[in-house]
Design a protein around this motif. Structure first.
Motif, PDB file in Angstrom:
ATOM      1  N   TRP A   1      46.963  27.351  70.878  1.00 15.89           N
ATOM      2  CA  TRP A   1      47.408  27.822  71.665  1.00 15.89           C
ATOM      3  C   TRP A   1      48.721  25.925  72.017  1.00 15.89           C
ATOM      4  O   TRP A   1      49.423  26.217  73.098  1.00 15.89           O
ATOM      5  N   ARG A   2      49.160  26.132  71.225  1.00 14.03           N
ATOM      6  CA  ARG A   2      50.770  25.235  71.343  1.00 14.03           C
ATOM      7  C   ARG A   2      51.753  25.916  70.640  1.00 14.03           C
ATOM      8  O   ARG A   2      52.185  26.245  69.590  1.00 14.03           O
ATOM      9  N   PRO A   3      53.010  26.300  71.820  1.00 11.83           N
ATOM     10  CA  PRO A   3      54.053  26.661  71.034  1.00 11.83           C
ATOM     11  C   PRO A   3      55.077  26.547  70.113  1.00 11.83           C
ATOM     12  O   PRO A   3      54.747  27.014  69.125  1.00 11.83           O
ATOM     13  N   GLY A   4      54.774  25.221  69.775  1.00 12.21           N
ATOM     14  CA  GLY A   4      54.864  24.664  68.819  1.00 12.21           C
ATOM     15  C   GLY A   4      54.211  25.049  67.436  1.00 12.21           C
ATOM     16  O   GLY A   4      55.265  25.485  66.509  1.00 12.21           O
ATOM     17  N   ARG A   5      53.442  25.119  67.053  1.00 12.72           N
ATOM     18  CA  ARG A   5      52.375  25.482  66.504  1.00 12.72           C
ATOM     19  C   ARG A   5      52.614  27.037  65.650  1.00 12.72           C
ATOM     20  O   ARG A   5      52.662  27.456  64.682  1.00 12.72           O
ATOM     21  N   ALA A   6      52.837  28.049  66.979  1.00  7.43           N
ATOM     22  CA  ALA A   6      52.857  29.165  66.851  1.00  7.43           C
ATOM     23  C   ALA A   6      53.700  29.043  66.141  1.00  7.43           C
ATOM     24  O   ALA A   6      54.255  30.395  65.224  1.00  7.43           O
ATOM     25  N   VAL A   7      54.979  29.046  65.685  1.00 13.18           N
ATOM     26  CA  VAL A   7      56.591  28.995  65.014  1.00 13.18           C
ATOM     27  C   VAL A   7      56.250  28.304  63.917  1.00 13.18           C
ATOM     28  O   VAL A   7      56.521  29.009  62.622  1.00 13.18           O
ATOM     29  N   PHE A   8      55.602  27.440  63.533  1.00 17.32           N
ATOM     30  CA  PHE A   8      55.056  26.880  62.100  1.00 17.32           C
ATOM     31  C   PHE A   8      53.965  28.017  61.745  1.00 17.32           C
ATOM     32  O   PHE A   8      54.664  28.656  60.008  1.00 17.32           O
ATOM     33  N   GLY A   9      53.395  28.528  61.793  1.00 15.83           N
ATOM     34  CA  GLY A   9      52.118  29.504  61.815  1.00 15.83           C
ATOM     35  C   GLY A   9      53.005  30.854  61.790  1.00 15.83           C
ATOM     36  O   GLY A   9      52.963  31.535  60.329  1.00 15.83           O
ATOM     37  N   ALA A  10      53.925  31.215  62.692  1.00 15.44           N
ATOM     38  CA  ALA A  10      54.654  32.597  62.052  1.00 15.44           C
ATOM     39  C   ALA A  10      55.388  32.525  60.612  1.00 15.44           C
ATOM     40  O   ALA A  10      55.310  33.108  59.857  1.00 15.44           O
ATOM     41  N   TYR A  11      56.110  31.578  60.500  1.00 13.36           N
ATOM     42  CA  TYR A  11      56.881  31.500  59.384  1.00 13.36           C
ATOM     43  C   TYR A  11      56.021  30.897  58.071  1.00 13.36           C
ATOM     44  O   TYR A  11      56.979  31.425  56.596  1.00 13.36           O
ATOM     45  N   LEU A  12      55.146  30.252  58.410  1.00 14.19           N
ATOM     46  CA  LEU A  12      54.431  29.763  57.137  1.00 14.19           C
ATOM     47  C   LEU A  12      53.905  31.182  56.308  1.00 14.19           C
ATOM     48  O   LEU A  12      53.885  31.748  55.857  1.00 14.19           O
ATOM     49  N   PHE A  13      53.868  32.413  58.152  1.00 15.72           N
ATOM     50  CA  PHE A  13      53.363  33.433  57.194  1.00 15.72           C
ATOM     51  C   PHE A  13      53.582  34.312  56.472  1.00 15.72           C
ATOM     52  O   PHE A  13      53.982  34.491  55.106  1.00 15.72           O
ATOM     53  N   GLY A  14      55.116  34.426  57.172  1.00 15.70           N
ATOM     54  CA  GLY A  14      56.565  35.277  56.127  1.00 15.70           C
ATOM     55  C   GLY A  14      56.501  34.503  55.492  1.00 15.70           C
ATOM     56  O   GLY A  14      57.006  35.504  54.320  1.00 15.70           O
ATOM     57  N   GLY A  15      56.930  33.098  55.693  1.00 12.03           N
ATOM     58  CA  GLY A  15      56.878  32.454  54.053  1.00 12.03           C
ATOM     59  C   GLY A  15      56.493  32.906  53.439  1.00 12.03           C
ATOM     60  O   GLY A  15      56.722  33.036  52.094  1.00 12.03           O
ATOM     61  N   VAL A  16      54.975  33.052  52.948  1.00  9.64           N
ATOM     62  CA  VAL A  16      54.465  33.561  52.108  1.00  9.64           C
ATOM     63  C   VAL A  16      53.974  34.343  51.127  1.00  9.64           C
ATOM     64  O   VAL A  16      54.310  34.786  49.855  1.00  9.64           O
ATOM     65  N   MET A  17      54.224  35.521  52.252  1.00  7.32           N
ATOM     66  CA  MET A  17      54.357  36.992  51.862  1.00  7.32           C
ATOM     67  C   MET A  17      55.691  36.963  51.428  1.00  7.32           C
ATOM     68  O   MET A  17      55.514  37.318  50.264  1.00  7.32           O
ATOM     69  N   ALA A  18      56.599  36.472  51.658  1.00  6.44           N
ATOM     70  CA  ALA A  18      58.208  36.905  50.661  1.00  6.44           C
ATOM     71  C   ALA A  18      57.848  35.291  49.912  1.00  6.44           C
ATOM     72  O   ALA A  18      58.490  35.830  48.757  1.00  6.44           O
TER      73      ALA A  18
END
Lengths: 360, 306, 357
Positions: free
Chosen positions: B236-253
């Motif tokens: 529930w922290r906005p900063g970590r949401a950025v990390f999570g979203a890019y991590l997920f997108g990055g691993v898929m890519a």
């Protein structure tokens, strides 16, 4: 100052709840019919067809029951975890693992007789499903990892594991390279009940329902599960440690969802293939909560929801209503029925302004 | 992996993470106010469709983007009505909202399938784009990505420094105490639901307007569920949401690029990577004590007359 | 009792509503049902079949119905049963996974003709049909092989099933025929229609140097990637040039109406008998979309000449010597692959970079 006052009922609404349910259903159906009428479809004919397709004949009753079986088994499973406020949404993955477990037994011992093979499949399916559910239980109890995310991710991984197996090592050598295992031998197929299209999975549902009811209402352990769901503090003073109860309910859920996967592959699909996964694990969550985790209502909800989906197919067939309409209808029905449940616990009273001096 | 592949990989991580980021931040606001809305997938679909439709009809992608959010917020209002108005179970209502939203979007969107839409293209930011490495990753994107850079900071500041943000948080933590202190719990939760729905809708709109300029059935393809998971992942922290979203997108890519370079690993195993890694990273951060608790009153309805 | 009255009332109203529909003049002889695995709004596979359905609906004495988004598992058995129960005399099951259900239901309804697309199980009243898509795939490979400068072609594919593998092989052989140095790199998206992910898969191929993108999915996602990055693309299913006007070279396309019209006629005439239909360019069940303006005249002519050779049966795609990825001879010199071998193809030809599962 309010004209309508909400008060909590001292006694939950009894038979009146049937009336509320029907009113909610009527509201959602009329909304959907209005949408159909706009598209130029005769709404009454649509309703008649929906009824006929889902519930109105022996055939459709059979079809709906058949479709309800895996949904109900998964719902029964998740209801255990929800009673303890464990937000397990992993029934879909546990269903997949159960199907994998059953397929493992068939592929490893293809020549066993039905008397040996079916129980073995049941065992391995239940174990595989439970194993998949115990992973998030372990990470929750030991590491404090939120179970919503771990169960959801394990759903994806379980489905991909199934894909890996049927595209790879378990692919049917006679299947022209398509993603499926060989067709199960007759000994690995759950039989039909008499001359109907219903299979023994239905009997399994009944037996498990009775067992679940007895467990929850007549045993100490069952009592503790119910009690610790109501308050975590009660759980702390319970006879059994909280962690143990988490493992127990997750294991039960995984086993039941795994059996759903076993029944669906053994009785209906007759082989393991990716398309057995159509989201029953998620539907089960809806069913469990709409029925407020009660066993009888869950069975009814699973049946009604299955019937609705079956009926919508007939609607497509006869009136060319797109498949997406079925989802709209289903969503509306759920939302209105849910809103209607408000009246189980609360009553509305009309009040004139000034009747209560203090106002609110 | 050679460096000339890593930069486009990271740029792809940012782009494919962006729709999930919008949705994650939206769901986060809703959950902070104590309401769990599992209808993210449905709201994203409605957002994607209405954004596509309205920008096509008006020729104005900005209007479409905005309306994508507004229409998704209207869908979220159904959740608000059922849960805040009628005390309905939030889990079922959210799931029903997904079923309804996806169905409605596919139903209304069928005539638009195969139509080419308009939207946003990549715009390099002057000066910033020339920064070595970082410029190529972050500043050769479309406008909506740049907008999403600002969002987490704004949301963080909103919850930390504004009265409204504090109030919103307090109705999510302890609605009874908040009500005693004179806050309008139901009103604040409505705000959380609508604002969250709006942002989720923008995530859907990003897909149909910027990621890919077209509409098909099932366009969001499960990204809403990833967002639900990432809210928890982010504690529930906005900063970590950025990390999570890019991590997920990055691993898929990453797994796609691994295949493109040539590998013998079966595709179904590679596809597991983003999901498995999400759990593993979550376990790691929980174990190192960087975890965080859910809003205490999440998914608990505030009873009337209490 | 009350319920009986109610249902009679409803039924009565329904009959009334029905009577208001003008009765068609010609008696309908064929009632054909179609079952689709995805929504017809998927812009791909089911859409192409639905175009075929609409073509036969326009015929005299033919009525059609369809059910979309039917899962290939147990749900399909029920839908097929319902079609048979409701008086359909011809049923088209348009996806491989319907196979078991078709066989089960067909056994119960011997008077109904079932046609199953892309399967291999036959019965007295079950026939199969499919198209030799590998033929236009080969031709599109020739175009791609001639247009590439990097000699790397990218292929975004859905799942490693024989149909897809066969297409990749044919495409590769076509490209190698005009450009022996060419290499085809495969990325599995594990989706049939997730446009955003499929676009990203195409991007990953462009990043490793591919400059023509081919695809086997139902969304135009990879086309959009090619258009944005200024490279070329080969479509699939239908002419996808609208999505990538500057990139779209051509596309191997389906024309299902050919087989649907033929089967309907046979059933009408009573001449239908169970068989495996596998038509190609000769019957125009498959074809090639118009070339984009960027394809030079000489390449167009060479491709059309090859098309004519395949159409006439003079040559075909899988004629030996064909080597696999490991360099082993899979089809010996001068031998034509049998239909059986082609339908079960689970290996890549030499020149493909990627895993077959």
């Amino acid at each position: 100052m309010r004209l309508i006052r909400v008060t909590k009922r001292t006694e939950p609404l009894g038979w009146g709840s049937v009336l509320v349910f029907c009113a909610a259903l009527g509201l959602s159906l009329s909304l959907a019919c209005a949408a159909l009428a706009v598209q130029g479809v005769a709404p009454l004919r649509a309703l008649a067809l929906l009824w006929e397709g889902g519930f109105g004949s022996v055939w459709s009753l059979e079809d709906s029951l058949r479709k309800a079986i895996p949904i109900y088994l998964c719902a029964l499973g998740v209801s255990f975890t929800f009673r303890m406020q464990i937000w397990n949404i992993g029934a879909e993955g546990q269903f997949a693992l159960g199907a994998i477990g059953a397929a493992w037994a068939v592929l490893t011992f293809p020549h066993l007789s039905a008397v040996a093979l079916l129980p073995l499949m049941m065992l391995s399916a239940g174990a595989a499903g439970a194993f998949w559910a115990l992973i998030p239980a372990l990470t929750k109890v030991r590491l404090g990892v939120n179970e919503i995310i771990s169960t959801l991710m394990l759903n994806y991984i379980g489905i991909l594991l199934l894909n890996y197996l049927v595209y790879g090592p378990w692919r049917d050598p006679g299947g022209r390279g398509f993603p499926m295992t060989m067709e199960y031998p007759a000994a690995a197929q759950i039989g039909m009940l008499g001359g109907t299209r219903l299979h023994w999975g239905l009997v399994l549902c009944v037996v498990l329902s009775v067992l679940a009811w007895l467990f929850l209402n007549k045993t100490r352990l069952g009592y503790e599960i119910r009690a610790s769901g109501e308050s975590l503090r009660t759980a702390r003073y319970a006879f059994m440690p909280y962690g143990f109860l988490v493992f127990l309910v997750m294991g039960i859920c995984g086993m039941l969802a795994g059996w759903a996967g076993f029944v669906e592959t053994s009785a209906v699909a007759h082989r393991l293939q990716p398309s057995i996964l159509v989201g029953y694990g998620y539907t089960a969550i809806v069913v469990a909560w709409v029925a407020r985790l009660k066993i009888g209502p869950m069975a009814l909800a699973a049946f009604l929801l299955a019937g609705l989906r079956v009926g919508v197919e007939v609607l497509q067939l006869e009136l060319r209503v797109p498949a997406a309409f079925g989802h709209i209808l289903e969503g509306l029905v759920l939302l209105t029925v849910l809103a209607g449940q408000f009246f189980h616990y609360y009553r509305l009273r009309l009040e004139w302004p000034g009747q209560r001096a203090e106002g609110r | 992996m050679p460096i000339e592949l890593i930069i486009p990989l990271l740029a792809a991580a940012v782009q494919s993470g962006t729709p999930i980021l919008y949705a994650t931040l939206g769901e986060m606001i809703t959950e902070k106010s104590g309401v769990l809305n599992l209808g993210v997938e449905g709201m994203m679909m409605i957002g994607a469709l209405s954004a596509f439709w309205i920008s096509l009809a008006t020729g104005n992608p900005w209007l479409g983007f905005l309306m994508g959010g507004v229409c998704a917020a209207m869908l979220a209002a159904m959740h608000g009505l059922v849960c805040l108005g009628f005390q309905g179970n939030q889990v079922v209502s959210g799931l029903a909202l997904t079923i309804f939203g996806v169905g409605l979007a596919n139903y209304l969107g069928t005539p638009l399938v195969g139509t080419q839409g308009i939207g946003f293209s990549k715009v390099s930011l002057p000066v910033l784009a020339d920064i070595p490495v970082l410029g190529a990753i972050l500043f050769h994107q479309d406008v909506l990505v740049y907008l999403s850079f600002a969002l987490p900071v704004l949301i963080w500041a909103f919850f930390r420094y504004t009265r409204l943000g504090l109030h919103l948080r307090s109705v999510g933590e302890n609605p009874v105490a908040a009500a005693t202190a004179g806050l309008n719990v139901i009103g604040l939760r409505w705000l959380g639901v609508l604002l969250g729905g709006f942002l989720v809708g923008l995530g859907g709109a990003y897909l149909s307007l910027a990621y890919i300029h077209l509409w098909t059935n099932g366009l969001t393809a499960g990204r809403g569920w990833i967002a639900v998971a990432l809210v928890i992942f982010a504690f529930w922290r906005p900063g970590r949401a950025v990390f999570g979203a890019y991590l997920f997108g990055g691993v898929m890519a990453f797994q796609l690029r691994l295949q493109a370079m040539g590998t013998d690993i079966p595709a179904s195993i590679l596809m597991m990577l983003p999901y498995a890694l999400t759990i593993l990273v979550l376990i790691a951060s929980t174990m190192t004590g960087r975890g965080g608790e859910a809003p205490a009153a999440l998914a608990v309805n505030m009873e009337p007359e209490e | 009792m009350k319920r009986g009255v109610l249902s009679m009332l409803v039924a009565g109203l329904a009959v009334l509503a029905l009577m208001m529909v003008p009765v068609a003049v010609a008696a309908k002889e064929i009632k054909a049902g179609f079952i689709y695995v995805s929504p017809v709004g998927d812009a791909g596979w089911s859409r192409a079949h639905d175009d075929g359905r609409r073509a036969i609906e326009a015929l005299d004495g033919v009525e059609t119905t369809f059910v979309e988004s039917v899962s290939e598992g147990p749900d399909s058995e029920r839908v097929l049963l319902n079609m048979a129960r409701r008086g359909h005399n011809l049923i088209f099951a348009t996806s491989f996974g319907f196979m078991d259900s078709v066989i089960k239901v067909a056994a119960q309804f011997p008077d109904v003709v079932f046609m199953h697309c892309s399967g291999y199980k036959l019965a007295e009243n079950v026939g199969t049909y499919f198209g030799r898509m590998y033929q236009p795939r080969y031709l599109s490979g020739m175009v791609a092989g001639a247009m590439t400068e990097s000699n790397i072609l990218g292929y975004v594919a859905a799942f490693p099933i024989p149909e897809v593998i066969r297409g990749i092989n044919a495409f590769t052989l076509g490209a190698q025929a005009v450009n022996p140095d060419v290499q085809v790199r495969v990325v599995w998206s594990s989706t049939w229609y997730d446009p955003a992910l499929e676009k990203e898969a195409a991007n990953s191929l462009l990043d490793v140097g591919a400059d023509v993108i081919a695809m086997h999915q139902d969304s135009p996602g990879p086309q959009v990637a090619a258009q944005e990055r200024g490279v070329y693309s080969i479509g699939y299913n239908t002419d996808m040039s609208a999505f990538a006007p500057d990139a779209h070279l051509t596309a191997p396309i389906w024309n299902w109406s050919v087989v649907y019209k033929d089967v309907v006629q046979q059933v009408k005439d009573g001449t239908w008998a169970s068989e495996s239909i596998w038509w190609g360019l000769d019957r125009e069940l498959v074809g090639l979309a118009p070339f984009g303006p960027m394809v030079p005249q000489d390449i167009q002519e060479a491709v059309l000449a090859k098309k004519e050779e395949i159409r006439s049966g003079e040559t075909d795609v899988f004629i030996g010597p064909v080597l696999d990825q490991q360099g082993e001879v899979r089809i010996p010199e001068g031998v034509r692959a049998t239909d059986e071998e082609m339908l079960a193809m689970d290996w890549f030809v030499q020149g493909v970079v990627g895993a077959t599962r």
